[in-house]
Design a protein around this motif. Structure first.
Motif, PDB file in Angstrom:
ATOM      1  N   PRO A 365       0.805  -1.224   0.000  1.00 55.77           N
ATOM      2  CA  PRO A 365       0.000   0.000   0.000  1.00 55.77           C
ATOM      3  C   PRO A 365       0.837   1.272   0.000  1.00 55.77           C
ATOM      4  CG  PRO A 365      -0.918  -1.599   1.530  1.00 55.77           C
ATOM      5  CD  PRO A 365       0.396  -2.158   1.070  1.00 55.77           C
ATOM      6  N   ALA A 366       2.117   1.179   0.401  1.00 54.23           N
ATOM      7  CA  ALA A 366       2.976   2.356   0.458  1.00 54.23           C
ATOM      8  C   ALA A 366       3.847   2.531  -0.777  1.00 54.23           C
ATOM      9  CB  ALA A 366       3.871   2.275   1.696  1.00 54.23           C
ATOM     10  N   THR A 367       3.787   1.609  -1.722  1.00 59.56           N
ATOM     11  CA  THR A 367       4.650   1.690  -2.896  1.00 59.56           C
ATOM     12  C   THR A 367       4.427   2.993  -3.662  1.00 59.56           C
ATOM     13  OG1 THR A 367       4.721  -0.717  -3.150  1.00 59.56           O
ATOM     14  CG2 THR A 367       5.217   0.598  -5.097  1.00 59.56           C
ATOM     15  N   LEU A 368       5.531   3.650  -4.040  1.00 57.32           N
ATOM     16  CA  LEU A 368       5.458   4.885  -4.822  1.00 57.32           C
ATOM     17  C   LEU A 368       5.096   4.555  -6.265  1.00 57.32           C
ATOM     18  CD1 LEU A 368       5.987   7.964  -5.068  1.00 57.32           C
ATOM     19  CD2 LEU A 368       8.349   7.367  -5.684  1.00 57.32           C
ATOM     20  N   LEU A 369       4.041   5.198  -6.769  1.00 56.88           N
ATOM     21  CA  LEU A 369       3.610   5.037  -8.150  1.00 56.88           C
ATOM     22  C   LEU A 369       3.671   6.385  -8.852  1.00 56.88           C
ATOM     23  CD1 LEU A 369       0.480   2.756  -7.647  1.00 56.88           C
ATOM     24  CD2 LEU A 369       2.815   2.046  -8.201  1.00 56.88           C
ATOM     25  N   ALA A 370       3.871   6.350 -10.157  1.00 54.90           N
ATOM     26  CA  ALA A 370       4.009   7.582 -10.936  1.00 54.90           C
ATOM     27  C   ALA A 370       2.710   7.899 -11.649  1.00 54.90           C
ATOM     28  CB  ALA A 370       5.144   7.444 -11.937  1.00 54.90           C
ATOM     29  N   ASP A 371       2.050   8.947 -11.201  1.00 49.32           N
ATOM     30  CA  ASP A 371       0.871   9.443 -11.895  1.00 49.32           C
ATOM     31  C   ASP A 371       1.316  10.599 -12.784  1.00 49.32           C
ATOM     32  OD1 ASP A 371      -1.698   9.958 -12.716  1.00 49.32           O
ATOM     33  OD2 ASP A 371      -2.187  11.172 -10.957  1.00 49.32           O
ATOM     34  N   VAL A 372       1.915  10.246 -13.922  1.00 51.97           N
ATOM     35  CA  VAL A 372       2.493  11.227 -14.839  1.00 51.97           C
ATOM     36  C   VAL A 372       2.033  10.896 -16.254  1.00 51.97           C
ATOM     37  CG1 VAL A 372       4.523  11.564 -13.375  1.00 51.97           C
ATOM     38  CG2 VAL A 372       4.578   9.833 -15.190  1.00 51.97           C
ATOM     39  N   GLY A 389     -10.160  13.574 -13.578  1.00 50.61           N
ATOM     40  CA  GLY A 389     -10.110  15.026 -13.516  1.00 50.61           C
ATOM     41  C   GLY A 389      -9.173  15.662 -14.513  1.00 50.61           C
ATOM     42  N   ARG A 390      -8.614  14.867 -15.429  1.00 50.41           N
ATOM     43  CA  ARG A 390      -7.690  15.358 -16.463  1.00 50.41           C
ATOM     44  C   ARG A 390      -6.442  16.010 -15.857  1.00 50.41           C
ATOM     45  NH1 ARG A 390      -9.247  12.944 -21.220  1.00 50.41           N
ATOM     46  NH2 ARG A 390     -11.528  12.827 -21.234  1.00 50.41           N
ATOM     47  N   LEU A 406      -7.215   6.714  -9.420  1.00 49.95           N
ATOM     48  CA  LEU A 406      -6.407   7.296 -10.485  1.00 49.95           C
ATOM     49  C   LEU A 406      -6.181   6.254 -11.574  1.00 49.95           C
ATOM     50  CD1 LEU A 406      -3.781   9.217  -8.303  1.00 49.95           C
ATOM     51  CD2 LEU A 406      -5.902  10.087  -9.317  1.00 49.95           C
ATOM     52  N   ASN A 407      -6.316   6.662 -12.826  1.00 54.37           N
ATOM     53  CA  ASN A 407      -6.204   5.729 -13.942  1.00 54.37           C
ATOM     54  C   ASN A 407      -4.765   5.400 -14.310  1.00 54.37           C
ATOM     55  OD1 ASN A 407      -8.969   5.547 -14.232  1.00 54.37           O
ATOM     56  ND2 ASN A 407      -9.085   7.129 -15.809  1.00 54.37           N
ATOM     57  N   VAL A 408      -3.921   6.441 -14.394  1.00 57.29           N
ATOM     58  CA  VAL A 408      -2.569   6.236 -14.918  1.00 57.29           C
ATOM     59  C   VAL A 408      -1.776   5.255 -14.059  1.00 57.29           C
ATOM     60  CG1 VAL A 408      -0.408   7.371 -15.527  1.00 57.29           C
ATOM     61  CG2 VAL A 408      -2.581   8.486 -16.027  1.00 57.29           C
ATOM     62  N   PRO A 409      -1.748   5.387 -12.723  1.00 53.38           N
ATOM     63  CA  PRO A 409      -0.996   4.402 -11.927  1.00 53.38           C
ATOM     64  C   PRO A 409      -1.504   2.979 -12.111  1.00 53.38           C
ATOM     65  CG  PRO A 409      -1.487   6.340 -10.616  1.00 53.38           C
ATOM     66  CD  PRO A 409      -2.267   6.476 -11.874  1.00 53.38           C
ATOM     67  N   ALA A 410      -2.837   2.812 -12.249  1.00 52.68           N
ATOM     68  CA  ALA A 410      -3.387   1.462 -12.430  1.00 52.68           C
ATOM     69  C   ALA A 410      -2.892   0.845 -13.729  1.00 52.68           C
ATOM     70  CB  ALA A 410      -4.907   1.515 -12.411  1.00 52.68           C
ATOM     71  N   VAL A 411      -2.833   1.639 -14.796  1.00 51.63           N
ATOM     72  CA  VAL A 411      -2.337   1.130 -16.083  1.00 51.63           C
ATOM     73  C   VAL A 411      -0.857   0.783 -15.972  1.00 51.63           C
ATOM     74  CG1 VAL A 411      -1.924   1.719 -18.497  1.00 51.63           C
ATOM     75  CG2 VAL A 411      -4.076   2.378 -17.405  1.00 51.63           C
ATOM     76  N   ARG A 412      -0.071   1.631 -15.305  1.00 54.01           N
ATOM     77  CA  ARG A 412       1.360   1.363 -15.157  1.00 54.01           C
ATOM     78  C   ARG A 412       1.597   0.071 -14.378  1.00 54.01           C
ATOM     79  NH1 ARG A 412       4.689   6.084 -16.069  1.00 54.01           N
ATOM     80  NH2 ARG A 412       6.273   5.197 -14.696  1.00 54.01           N
ATOM     81  N   VAL A 413       0.802  -0.142 -13.324  1.00 53.59           N
ATOM     82  CA  VAL A 413       0.947  -1.366 -12.535  1.00 53.59           C
ATOM     83  C   VAL A 413       0.592  -2.578 -13.380  1.00 53.59           C
ATOM     84  CG1 VAL A 413       0.012  -2.678 -10.585  1.00 53.59           C
ATOM     85  CG2 VAL A 413       0.648  -0.280 -10.289  1.00 53.59           C
ATOM     86  N   LEU A 414      -0.484  -2.494 -14.176  1.00 51.80           N
ATOM     87  CA  LEU A 414      -0.865  -3.622 -15.020  1.00 51.80           C
ATOM     88  C   LEU A 414       0.251  -3.979 -15.989  1.00 51.80           C
ATOM     89  CD1 LEU A 414      -2.884  -5.700 -15.952  1.00 51.80           C
ATOM     90  CD2 LEU A 414      -3.952  -3.963 -17.406  1.00 51.80           C
ATOM     91  N   GLN A 415       0.901  -2.988 -16.561  1.00 51.59           N
ATOM     92  CA  GLN A 415       2.016  -3.270 -17.468  1.00 51.59           C
ATOM     93  C   GLN A 415       3.161  -3.946 -16.718  1.00 51.59           C
ATOM     94  OE1 GLN A 415       4.592  -0.095 -18.779  1.00 51.59           O
ATOM     95  NE2 GLN A 415       4.469  -0.794 -20.924  1.00 51.59           N
TER      96      GLN A 415
END
Length: 741
Positions: A365-372, A389-390, A406-415
């Motif tokens: 739960p504490a892992t740093l993810l990139a929402d970029v 929210g764009r 958040l969408n972007v971190p979820a996609v990055r994790v899936l990859q």
């Protein structure tokens, strides 16, 4: 010889001989006459569908378009037996299939009147007539009399009586007295009063002519005739007869039960219903869920919201306690569409399953993810996920990324965890049957809702999380038995439940007082599909899982109604009802879960002032120095473009550069395909150029590379093009294809 001649000359001797011959011929005919084969094949039985408490949901109509509930002799009741015999066959116990006294009377009356005045058929004959319909001729009457006489030799009187009352028509689609008694009076035969029994016994004489809904006075007149016969036959004394005549017979106005309509329809699609079907449904809960949904839809109707669905599952058993399929089952158009079982776009509801796959590979739960800003090359073009929210949050811990959807971190994790095929496979293990396309057709967008799911299967998949990782098929019938299987580690599932119940973590996106906030622990997740066409809310405790879908069956977009505004209030109210009626609890912390201090930004990469739960034996990531010499938070290289575009954050963050790391093109990726829409302005035909390295320079032999508002962009035109990025003298190339629509 002389004496014999004298006897035969006596005319009465001839009559006696003739009668004897007739009797013998009759007996031989009875012996040789076959019985109707259909006597051994009673009418189809209507299944009585009940909820888990025995409440009637529906009586299923049979193949011959009637409602039939057979009764045994012991269930008939003395009043109904006496009334039926008074109405149809007062010498039933005395004759052997044919009532010759009645036959003689009928012949005498017909001769006197020149036409048939009254019938003489016994109950046994009427049973034969019902079992084998024939044209109404004198020959038919004779055959029925012979078969009735034979049946009396093989069946008992009780068998004949119950077979008769179970086959005849009592009107209004009631086949048999059992179904008729329940329909007209709402009670079994044995509980009928003499007046009610006489009223019911009179209906088969003319089901249409005596239909009490249309001709109540006729039916009452027939009832009084039967009561008089019962008094005359000695089964009602004078006082009982007077009471019965004075009694007001009340026909039940509600008719047949027709509750939980979508649920019962789904049962019929799953299994052939026979006799009595006891289901898992809790009717009071289902009614409350329906009322709650209707109330919420009423408040949202001005925002183009017309329908919804609700499912409640009991986690310990998999029992479906409630299934509401639409606002109004009887509404013209889409009313009978079952929204609980109709595939709709999943929105963000599949993200928890993606993050669980990541946690299996060491994320916490504490892992740093990139929402970029991030782009992915796919077979159908560039996939650049955007948040609801764009906006991009930059560095975000997994707990916050999930809680705020958040969408972007979820996609990055899936990859990172192996791509869409792995998620698709695990979702199928969780019971989803709608994900049948090849994985490549879904792509990484699967985690943010580009696939269709049903509310029933989605709710049951969340119930697997509520069981701390154990999947069990949902149950519709009380007698179903299904095997369970573990699909997620119990400790990881506990961490997921903890994150989904963290109202403070999701307050950034949803606020602290949203419909996802409870005064008791509830894990909750919402989802909203593209253009607000569908929205979802799922919540669970250890005991129950509640799923809600809100939208339009025609696929029309709602007016900016998200999951937290549309579906979540319904889920909230149903969960509150469950808490009040049954009580709820929360999960005990499993062995092997420990608490550690983490950095508020970098998560488990550095010590800090927050605490977070971890799987004790999970590998600990390499720790980094959280601050640089200037006191700014050191971020990994993938945050560079976000930091560069976030001038207001430069005093807070710095990007840690990997020494010696080669330059790299981040966007566009090699092989990306772009489609030009002629209806869009020219500025929409530009793509940002991003890379990792020192001073970056971009060029292309076939496209124009320019700078717009401090950001390098390339202007697109149809064709295949090569792009070159130069960093400190090092050249890196990529290529793209542009298609004119």
């Amino acid at each position: 010889m002389m004496r014999l001649r004298q006897i035969f000359r006596n005319r009465w001797s001839y009559v006696g001989l003739a009668c004897g011959m007739i009797w013998l011929g009759w007996q031989l005919a009875v012996i040789s006459m076959p019985l109707p084969a259909t006597l051994e094949s009673p009418p189809s039985i209507s299944a009585s569908v009940q909820d888990r408490h025995g409440n009637a949901l529906r009586l299923i109509i049979t193949k011959d378009n009637s409602f039939h509930q057979p009764v045994a002799w012991e269930e008939c009741g003395e009043n109904f037996i006496n009334a039926t015999l008074a109405a149809e066959d007062k010498r039933f116990w005395k004759h052997a299939g044919v009532d010759w006294i009645s036959v003689s009377r009928a012949v005498k009356d017909a001769a006197a009147q020149g036409r048939v005045v009254s019938g003489a058929s016994t109950i046994t004959q009427q049973l034969i007539k019902n079992a084998q319909p024939r044209p109404r001729t004198l020959r038919t009457k004779l055959l029925e009399a012979l078969q009735a006489s034979k049946l009396e030799r093989h069946w008992s009187k009780r068998q004949i009586f119950t077979a008769y009352i179970n086959r005849i028509d009592y009107g209004n689609l009631c086949r048999g007295a059992g179904a008729a008694s329940q329909y007209y009076f709402g009670k079994p035969l044995a509980e009928l009063s003499p007046a009610e029994a006489a009223f019911l016994a009179g209906l088969p004489n003319g089901p249409s002519r005596f239909n009490p809904h249309r001709h109540f006075e006729r039916a009452s007149s027939r009832q009084h005739t039967i009561l008089h016969r019962m008094h005359r036959n000695g089964v009602l004394d004078h006082a009982a007869y007077q009471r019965a005549r004075a009694e007001t017979v009340v026909i039940e106005p509600q008719g047949r039960a027709f509750a939980a309509s979508h649920f019962v329809d789904w049962l019929k699609a799953k299994r052939e219903l026979k006799s009595e079907a006891v289901t898992t449904l809790d009717l009071p809960l289902n009614r409350y869920a329906h009322e709650t949904l209707v109330g919420r839809l009423q408040r949202l109707r001005k925002r183009n919201v017309t329908n919804g669905a609700v499912v409640v599952i009991e986690n310990a058993t998999g029992n479906v306690l409630a299934m509401v399929g639409s606002r109004d089952y009887f509404e013209a158009g889409h009313g009978q569409v079952n929204g609980a079982c109709s595939p709709r776009s999943a929105g963000s509801t599949l993200k928890p399953f993606t993050y669980l796959l990541g946690m299996e590979r060491g994320l916490s739960p504490a892992t740093l993810l990139a929402d970029v800003p991030t782009e992915y090359a796919t077979a159908t073009g560039v996939f650049a996920p955007q948040n609801f929210g764009r906006k991009f949050s930059g560095p975000v811990r997994l707990r916050l990324a999930l809680a705020n959807s958040l969408n972007v971190p979820a996609v990055r994790v899936l990859q990172q965890v192996g791509g869409v095929a792995r998620l698709q496979s695990r979702l199928k293990e969780c019971g989803f049957t709608t994900l049948g396309k090849p994985a490549v057709e879904y792509g990484l967008g699967l985690t943010i809702g580009n696939a269709d799911v049903t509310l029933l299967e989605l709710t049951n998949a969340y119930a697997a999380l509520a069981r701390l990782g154990i999947y069990r098929p949902y149950k519709l019938f009380a007698d179903e038995v299904a095997e369970s299987a573990r699909v997620f580690d119990a400790r990881q599932a506990w961490l997921m439940a903890d994150m989904l119940s963290d109202n403070e973590a999701r307050s950034r996106e949803f606020g602290r007082d949203s419909a996802l906030a409870f005064d008791f622990p509830v894990a909750a997740k919402t989802g909203t599909s593209t253009d607000f066409r569908d929205n979802w809310a799922v919540g669970f405790t250890p005991e129950f899982t509640v799923g809600v879908w809100v939208g339009n069956f025609g696929g029309m977009a709602m007016q900016e109604v998200s999951g937290v505004a549309g579906a979540a209030p319904v889920m909230h109210d149903v969960m509150q009802y469950l808490k009040k009626r049954f009580g709820t609890s929360w999960f005990a912390r499993p062995d092997g879960i420990e608490e550690r201090r983490v950095h508020s930004v970098l998560g488990d990469l550095a010590d800090g002032n927050l605490t977070e739960w971890f799987v004790a034996d999970a590998p600990t990531p390499e720790r980094r120095e959280p601050l640089n010499v200037e006191g700014r938070v050191n971020l990994p290289p993938e945050f560079k473009t976000w930091v560069d575009a976030s001038n207001v954050r430069l005093e807070t963050f710095a990007v840690h550069q990997n020494e010696g790391a080669p330059p790299r093109i981040l966007s566009p990726l090699a092989g990306s395909v772009y489609f030009l829409d002629p209806d869009l302005p020219a500025t929409s035909h530009e793509v940002d150029l991003r890379g990792r390295g020192g001073q970056l320079q971009w060029e292309s032999a076939t496209l124009e590379c320019v700078e717009r508002d401090g950001q390098a962009v390339v202007r697109l035109r149809p064709g295949r093009h090569e792009l070159v990025m130069t960093s400190n003298g090092v050249r890196v190339t990529t290529w793209i294809r542009v298609v004119q629509q």
